[in-house]
Design a protein around this motif. Structure first.
Motif, PDB file in Angstrom:
ATOM      1  N   VAL A 279     -28.849 -18.088   0.882  1.00  0.00           N
ATOM      2  CA  VAL A 279     -27.901 -17.030   0.535  1.00  0.00           C
ATOM      3  C   VAL A 279     -28.700 -15.787   0.155  1.00  0.00           C
ATOM      4  CG1 VAL A 279     -26.030 -16.352  -1.024  1.00  0.00           C
ATOM      5  CG2 VAL A 279     -26.224 -18.733  -0.252  1.00  0.00           C
ATOM      6  N   ASP A 280     -28.224 -14.631   0.558  1.00  0.00           N
ATOM      7  CA  ASP A 280     -28.909 -13.373   0.266  1.00  0.00           C
ATOM      8  C   ASP A 280     -29.171 -13.228  -1.232  1.00  0.00           C
ATOM      9  OD1 ASP A 280     -29.653 -10.477   0.934  1.00  0.00           O
ATOM     10  OD2 ASP A 280     -28.015 -10.210  -0.500  1.00  0.00           O
ATOM     11  N   THR A 281     -30.374 -12.768  -1.581  1.00  0.00           N
ATOM     12  CA  THR A 281     -30.784 -12.676  -2.988  1.00  0.00           C
ATOM     13  C   THR A 281     -29.839 -11.811  -3.802  1.00  0.00           C
ATOM     14  OG1 THR A 281     -33.113 -13.003  -2.401  1.00  0.00           O
ATOM     15  CG2 THR A 281     -32.654 -12.006  -4.543  1.00  0.00           C
ATOM     16  N   ASN A 282     -29.409 -10.694  -3.248  1.00  0.00           N
ATOM     17  CA  ASN A 282     -28.511  -9.814  -3.984  1.00  0.00           C
ATOM     18  C   ASN A 282     -27.159 -10.486  -4.218  1.00  0.00           C
ATOM     19  OD1 ASN A 282     -28.175  -7.175  -5.205  1.00  0.00           O
ATOM     20  ND2 ASN A 282     -26.688  -6.749  -3.582  1.00  0.00           N
ATOM     21  N   THR A 283     -26.700 -11.279  -3.258  1.00  0.00           N
ATOM     22  CA  THR A 283     -25.453 -12.023  -3.424  1.00  0.00           C
ATOM     23  C   THR A 283     -25.595 -13.070  -4.529  1.00  0.00           C
ATOM     24  OG1 THR A 283     -24.886 -11.721  -1.092  1.00  0.00           O
ATOM     25  CG2 THR A 283     -23.765 -13.499  -2.261  1.00  0.00           C
ATOM     26  N   VAL A 284     -26.734 -13.762  -4.546  1.00  0.00           N
ATOM     27  CA  VAL A 284     -26.987 -14.743  -5.600  1.00  0.00           C
ATOM     28  C   VAL A 284     -26.987 -14.066  -6.967  1.00  0.00           C
ATOM     29  CG1 VAL A 284     -28.666 -16.379  -6.534  1.00  0.00           C
ATOM     30  CG2 VAL A 284     -28.272 -16.287  -4.077  1.00  0.00           C
ATOM     31  N   ASP A 285     -27.642 -12.911  -7.062  1.00  0.00           N
ATOM     32  CA  ASP A 285     -27.664 -12.175  -8.330  1.00  0.00           C
ATOM     33  C   ASP A 285     -26.250 -11.836  -8.794  1.00  0.00           C
ATOM     34  OD1 ASP A 285     -30.406 -12.220  -8.551  1.00  0.00           O
ATOM     35  OD2 ASP A 285     -30.708 -10.234  -7.689  1.00  0.00           O
ATOM     36  N   GLN A 286     -25.415 -11.380  -7.863  1.00  0.00           N
ATOM     37  CA  GLN A 286     -24.047 -11.007  -8.215  1.00  0.00           C
ATOM     38  C   GLN A 286     -23.238 -12.225  -8.674  1.00  0.00           C
ATOM     39  OE1 GLN A 286     -22.256  -8.807  -4.962  1.00  0.00           O
ATOM     40  NE2 GLN A 286     -24.071  -7.522  -4.721  1.00  0.00           N
ATOM     41  N   LEU A 287     -23.407 -13.344  -7.996  1.00  0.00           N
ATOM     42  CA  LEU A 287     -22.689 -14.564  -8.386  1.00  0.00           C
ATOM     43  C   LEU A 287     -23.124 -15.044  -9.770  1.00  0.00           C
ATOM     44  CD1 LEU A 287     -22.694 -16.532  -5.015  1.00  0.00           C
ATOM     45  CD2 LEU A 287     -20.651 -16.014  -6.377  1.00  0.00           C
ATOM     46  N   VAL A 288     -24.437 -15.095  -9.989  1.00  0.00           N
ATOM     47  CA  VAL A 288     -24.944 -15.564 -11.285  1.00  0.00           C
ATOM     48  C   VAL A 288     -24.518 -14.611 -12.392  1.00  0.00           C
ATOM     49  CG1 VAL A 288     -27.033 -16.038 -12.630  1.00  0.00           C
ATOM     50  CG2 VAL A 288     -26.880 -16.799 -10.254  1.00  0.00           C
ATOM     51  N   LEU A 289     -24.545 -13.317 -12.118  1.00  0.00           N
ATOM     52  CA  LEU A 289     -24.111 -12.340 -13.116  1.00  0.00           C
ATOM     53  C   LEU A 289     -22.637 -12.521 -13.453  1.00  0.00           C
ATOM     54  CD1 LEU A 289     -24.660  -9.856 -14.871  1.00  0.00           C
ATOM     55  CD2 LEU A 289     -24.206  -8.422 -12.859  1.00  0.00           C
ATOM     56  N   ALA A 290     -21.797 -12.704 -12.426  1.00  0.00           N
ATOM     57  CA  ALA A 290     -20.361 -12.866 -12.656  1.00  0.00           C
ATOM     58  C   ALA A 290     -20.077 -14.127 -13.473  1.00  0.00           C
ATOM     59  CB  ALA A 290     -19.623 -12.927 -11.315  1.00  0.00           C
ATOM     60  N   VAL A 291     -20.753 -15.219 -13.136  1.00  0.00           N
ATOM     61  CA  VAL A 291     -20.542 -16.480 -13.857  1.00  0.00           C
ATOM     62  C   VAL A 291     -21.048 -16.374 -15.291  1.00  0.00           C
ATOM     63  CG1 VAL A 291     -21.276 -18.890 -13.962  1.00  0.00           C
ATOM     64  CG2 VAL A 291     -20.539 -17.912 -11.796  1.00  0.00           C
ATOM     65  N   THR A 292     -22.172 -15.709 -15.473  1.00  0.00           N
ATOM     66  CA  THR A 292     -22.733 -15.560 -16.821  1.00  0.00           C
ATOM     67  C   THR A 292     -21.815 -14.733 -17.710  1.00  0.00           C
ATOM     68  OG1 THR A 292     -24.947 -15.668 -15.852  1.00  0.00           O
ATOM     69  CG2 THR A 292     -24.782 -14.894 -18.116  1.00  0.00           C
ATOM     70  N   ILE A 293     -21.254 -13.660 -17.156  1.00  0.00           N
ATOM     71  CA  ILE A 293     -20.312 -12.838 -17.927  1.00  0.00           C
ATOM     72  C   ILE A 293     -19.058 -13.649 -18.267  1.00  0.00           C
ATOM     73  CG2 ILE A 293     -18.770 -10.843 -17.798  1.00  0.00           C
ATOM     74  CD1 ILE A 293     -20.919  -9.460 -16.088  1.00  0.00           C
ATOM     75  N   ALA A 294     -18.542 -14.374 -17.274  1.00  0.00           N
ATOM     76  CA  ALA A 294     -17.312 -15.137 -17.488  1.00  0.00           C
ATOM     77  C   ALA A 294     -17.490 -16.257 -18.505  1.00  0.00           C
ATOM     78  CB  ALA A 294     -16.828 -15.721 -16.153  1.00  0.00           C
ATOM     79  N   SER A 295     -18.696 -16.801 -18.592  1.00  0.00           N
ATOM     80  CA  SER A 295     -18.930 -17.945 -19.483  1.00  0.00           C
ATOM     81  C   SER A 295     -19.485 -17.554 -20.847  1.00  0.00           C
ATOM     82  CB  SER A 295     -19.893 -18.935 -18.821  1.00  0.00           C
ATOM     83  OG  SER A 295     -21.170 -18.351 -18.629  1.00  0.00           O
ATOM     84  N   ALA A 296     -19.811 -16.270 -21.055  1.00  0.00           N
ATOM     85  CA  ALA A 296     -20.491 -15.861 -22.290  1.00  0.00           C
ATOM     86  C   ALA A 296     -19.692 -16.218 -23.544  1.00  0.00           C
ATOM     87  CB  ALA A 296     -20.783 -14.365 -22.252  1.00  0.00           C
ATOM     88  N   GLY A 297     -18.392 -16.023 -23.492  1.00  0.00           N
ATOM     89  CA  GLY A 297     -17.573 -16.307 -24.661  1.00  0.00           C
ATOM     90  C   GLY A 297     -17.418 -17.790 -24.964  1.00  0.00           C
ATOM     91  N   LEU A 298     -17.745 -18.647 -24.005  1.00  0.00           N
ATOM     92  CA  LEU A 298     -17.579 -20.083 -24.212  1.00  0.00           C
ATOM     93  C   LEU A 298     -18.547 -20.642 -25.257  1.00  0.00           C
ATOM     94  CD1 LEU A 298     -17.012 -21.366 -20.544  1.00  0.00           C
ATOM     95  CD2 LEU A 298     -15.308 -21.023 -22.347  1.00  0.00           C
ATOM     96  N   TYR A 299     -19.693 -20.004 -25.431  1.00  0.00           N
ATOM     97  CA  TYR A 299     -20.634 -20.470 -26.457  1.00  0.00           C
ATOM     98  C   TYR A 299     -19.988 -20.390 -27.838  1.00  0.00           C
ATOM     99  CZ  TYR A 299     -24.212 -19.876 -22.839  1.00  0.00           C
ATOM    100  OH  TYR A 299     -24.941 -19.960 -21.683  1.00  0.00           O
ATOM    101  N   VAL A 300     -19.373 -19.253 -28.106  1.00  0.00           N
ATOM    102  CA  VAL A 300     -18.709 -19.065 -29.393  1.00  0.00           C
ATOM    103  C   VAL A 300     -17.498 -19.986 -29.496  1.00  0.00           C
ATOM    104  CG1 VAL A 300     -17.592 -17.401 -30.917  1.00  0.00           C
ATOM    105  CG2 VAL A 300     -19.526 -16.680 -29.496  1.00  0.00           C
ATOM    106  N   PHE A 301     -16.756 -20.131 -28.397  1.00  0.00           N
ATOM    107  CA  PHE A 301     -15.579 -21.003 -28.413  1.00  0.00           C
ATOM    108  C   PHE A 301     -15.955 -22.443 -28.753  1.00  0.00           C
ATOM    109  CE2 PHE A 301     -13.109 -24.175 -26.023  1.00  0.00           C
ATOM    110  CZ  PHE A 301     -11.902 -24.063 -26.687  1.00  0.00           C
ATOM    111  N   PHE A 302     -16.966 -22.982 -28.071  1.00  0.00           N
ATOM    112  CA  PHE A 302     -17.345 -24.369 -28.339  1.00  0.00           C
ATOM    113  C   PHE A 302     -18.008 -24.520 -29.701  1.00  0.00           C
ATOM    114  CE2 PHE A 302     -17.084 -24.875 -23.610  1.00  0.00           C
ATOM    115  CZ  PHE A 302     -16.120 -25.870 -23.615  1.00  0.00           C
ATOM    116  N   GLY A 303     -18.674 -23.469 -30.182  1.00  0.00           N
ATOM    117  CA  GLY A 303     -19.172 -23.499 -31.555  1.00  0.00           C
ATOM    118  C   GLY A 303     -18.018 -23.558 -32.546  1.00  0.00           C
ATOM    119  N   TRP A 304     -17.009 -22.720 -32.305  1.00  0.00           N
ATOM    120  CA  TRP A 304     -15.801 -22.717 -33.145  1.00  0.00           C
ATOM    121  C   TRP A 304     -15.099 -24.075 -33.072  1.00  0.00           C
ATOM    122  CZ3 TRP A 304     -10.842 -23.481 -31.204  1.00  0.00           C
ATOM    123  CH2 TRP A 304      -9.787 -23.274 -32.100  1.00  0.00           C
ATOM    124  N   LEU A 305     -15.009 -24.645 -31.863  1.00  0.00           N
ATOM    125  CA  LEU A 305     -14.346 -25.938 -31.706  1.00  0.00           C
ATOM    126  C   LEU A 305     -15.078 -27.036 -32.481  1.00  0.00           C
ATOM    127  CD1 LEU A 305     -11.945 -27.243 -30.183  1.00  0.00           C
ATOM    128  CD2 LEU A 305     -13.570 -27.809 -28.343  1.00  0.00           C
TER     129      LEU A 305
END
Length: 555
Positions: A279-305
């Motif tokens: 997969v094109d490197t720039n596409t991989v970067d965009q996918l990983v960035l999108a997933v990282t942003i979407a999952s960032a709040g889950l650390y706090v959520f699971f800590g709270w849980l």
């Protein structure tokens, strides 16, 4: 009994929000520094390991990345001792400065074409300094926040420290994507890759300014007032069964899973998409960035849980989810990101027919192996192409052949050839094998038009849910296992062995397993093995620590 909320709050100085923000901001900066290197591994391989060949140079770059993790336990021991003896604040001011200066230096290093062998040596040295500093950073920040937090909110508040890894990766990927878009791919690959490293100079100044506003933690101050000068962190943490057994439980019950699950989700998925699925490197970067942003709040959520359900059940959920997701998830990732490759593997499977005695392990981290047998030449072509194959034994002394569906391509025995002849023979075999692969429908790269973005994103998010469920409550769980007088030393060592050794070496080790087996999914067994061990240790020996009073653990 003294109210825990009041006991956890300092009498004077910055409030709890400032404590969390300043600690998290500094740690996010250190993760940014560390992840810039990991995100640019392919480019760094070309600049600093130019003479090693495509596969070997990439492995060497991965090992250089991993080296920064390997030295982290040493940083944990050194800075953990200072943190328990001199205080939390001073120690993580030193770690952030060391990390920032080493990162800027990488951006200034001449490459292999300019100074030869000195370039990779200097690069290795800077990675050692980065890893050494990071080994002392996480423990200090997590403890500092935990020792300020009310016990009923400790999981959620330390979850902000856990999310700094995601914030650092988001920052690193964002800077790389923006810089590449402004300069263009060619200029970025040539010299623009240095800009994300040099930007650390500005981030270092800001982070230091923020952290200088903090005071020492209240738990540490109370311990000092009660005679803390008599403590001996190494002996008390590791040579007494009372604390030493929890060091072992933390390592084998939590941290080896952290290294396996989190780094598989963040880094091995990246390697797999870029190197195996093409997969094109720039596409991989965009996918990983999108997933990282979407999952960032889950650390706090699971800590709270974990403040409600307990640390242990939430972390076990993350481990078990990872175990049941690894193999089906990566198979689905192939179908989503490069469906043509999945179709070709099903329609025209590849087989290497060779004398097993003539086949070497396709892993050469120092770049000295010749790989001149007919088997090695054939397998190296398939490994570089990211194609799965199975092995079939041939009679002793026979020349290896590659079967692609119904077609067969004979390799060449290169043991008796001179370097020029061997290079020509490899090129001929590579051309013929790649022609057969193309005719069988194997793509040279993933087709962007066929990439299923929603499904790829969903698969990556599944891995992130597992990683964040394990990582979110982790800081609170580790802090609550150990008394104040040895907390920095005792929790930092298992943390950095798990993430540093198990996690840091995961990309290179998994790639080696793939190269050795010929199966593009075989590298996942590395993560599975460590996670299974952790699940068993956690179930049997890890105590539930939710709500423990950190002050009563001081003796």
């Amino acid at each position: 009994m003294t109210d825990t909320t009041e006991a956890a709050r300092p009498e004077k100085g910055p409030g709890l929000r400032t404590v969390v923000t300043a600690s998290a901001a500094g740690t996010a900066f250190e993760w940014y520094d560390f992840f810039v290197f990991g995100s640019l591994t392919t480019i760094i391989a070309r600049h600093f390991f130019a003479d090693a060949g495509e596969t070997v140079s990439y492995i060497m770059a991965l090992l250089t990345f991993g080296l920064g993790f390997v030295v982290r336990p040493l940083g944990a021991l050194v800075f953990g001792w200072f943190g328990d003896k001199t205080g939390r604040k001073t120690t993580f001011l030193v770690t952030i400065t060391m990390m920032g200066l080493a990162t800027v230096a990488i951006g200034l290093l001449p490459d292999y074409g300019q100074i030869g062998l000195a370039a990779p040596i200097l690069l290795l040295l800077m990675r050692v300094l980065q890893g050494f500093a990071l080994g002392g950073e996480y423990g200090g920040a997590a403890i500092y926040v935990a020792e300020h937090s009310p016990r009923e909110r400790r999981g959620g508040l330390t979850g902000w420290i856990q999310t700094t890894a995601a914030m650092g990766l988001i920052g690193a990927l964002a800077v790389i994507i923006i810089t590449r878009a402004i300069l263009g791919v060619e200029a970025f690959d040539e010299w623009g890759w240095r800009i994300p490293f040099l930007l650390s100079a500005l981030l270092l100044i800001v982070s230091l300014w923020i952290r200088l506003k903090l005071n020492e933690s209240p738990a540490y101050k109370r311990m000092e007032e009660e005679g803390g000068a008599r403590r001996t962190p190494y002996r008390e943490a590791f040579l007494t069964w009372k604390n030493g057994r929890f060091v072992l439980i933390a390592l084998f019950g939590i941290m080896i899973a952290q290294g396996a699950v989190w780094y598989c989700g963040y880094f091995y998925t990246r390697f797999f998409m870029e190197r195996v699925l093409k997969v094109d490197t720039n596409t991989v970067d965009q996918l990983v960035l999108a997933v990282t942003i979407a999952s960032a709040g889950l650390y706090v959520f699971f800590g709270w849980l974990s403040d409600r359900l307990g640390r242990k059940p939430v972390m076990l959920f993350g481990m078990i989810l990872a175990l049941v997701s690894f193999f089906p998830g990566f198979h689905a990732l192939t179908r989503a990101a490069n469906p043509a490759l999945a179709e070709a593997q099903a329609a025209a499977p590849v087989t290497v027919v060779a004398d097993p005695a003539a086949c070497a392990l396709q892993f050469d981290p120092i770049g000295k192996a010749a790989f001149s047998s007919s088997c090695d030449i054939a397998k190296s072509v398939l490994s570089n192409a990211g194609v799965s194959y199975r092995n079939v034994a041939a009679p002793a002394g026979s020349v290896a052949a590659v079967r692609v569906g119904g077609a067969e391509v004979a390799s060449v025995e290169g043991g008796a050839l001179d370097p020029a002849g061997l290079k020509e023979a490899r090129s001929d075999v590579e051309t013929r094998i790649k022609t057969a692969l193309t005719e069988a429908g194997y793509p040279t790269k993933a087709d962007p038009a066929r990439l299923n973005w929603p499904l790829t994103f969903a698969i990556l998010m599944l891995f992130m849910v597992a990683a964040t469920a394990l990582y979110g409550p982790q800081a609170a769980a580790l802090v609550e296992l150990f008394p104040t007088r040895v907390r920095y030393t005792a929790m930092s060592l298992p943390y950095n062995i798990g993430t540093g050794w198990v996690g840091g070496l995961l990309p290179a080790a998994s790639f080696a397993l793939v190269a050795a087996s010929g199966n593009i999914y075989f590298g996942l067994w590395y993560s599975v093995a460590f996670t299974v061990i952790a699940v068993l240790v956690t179930l049997i020996w890890l105590p539930e620590t939710k709500g423990r009073d950190l002050d009563t653990m001081a003796d």
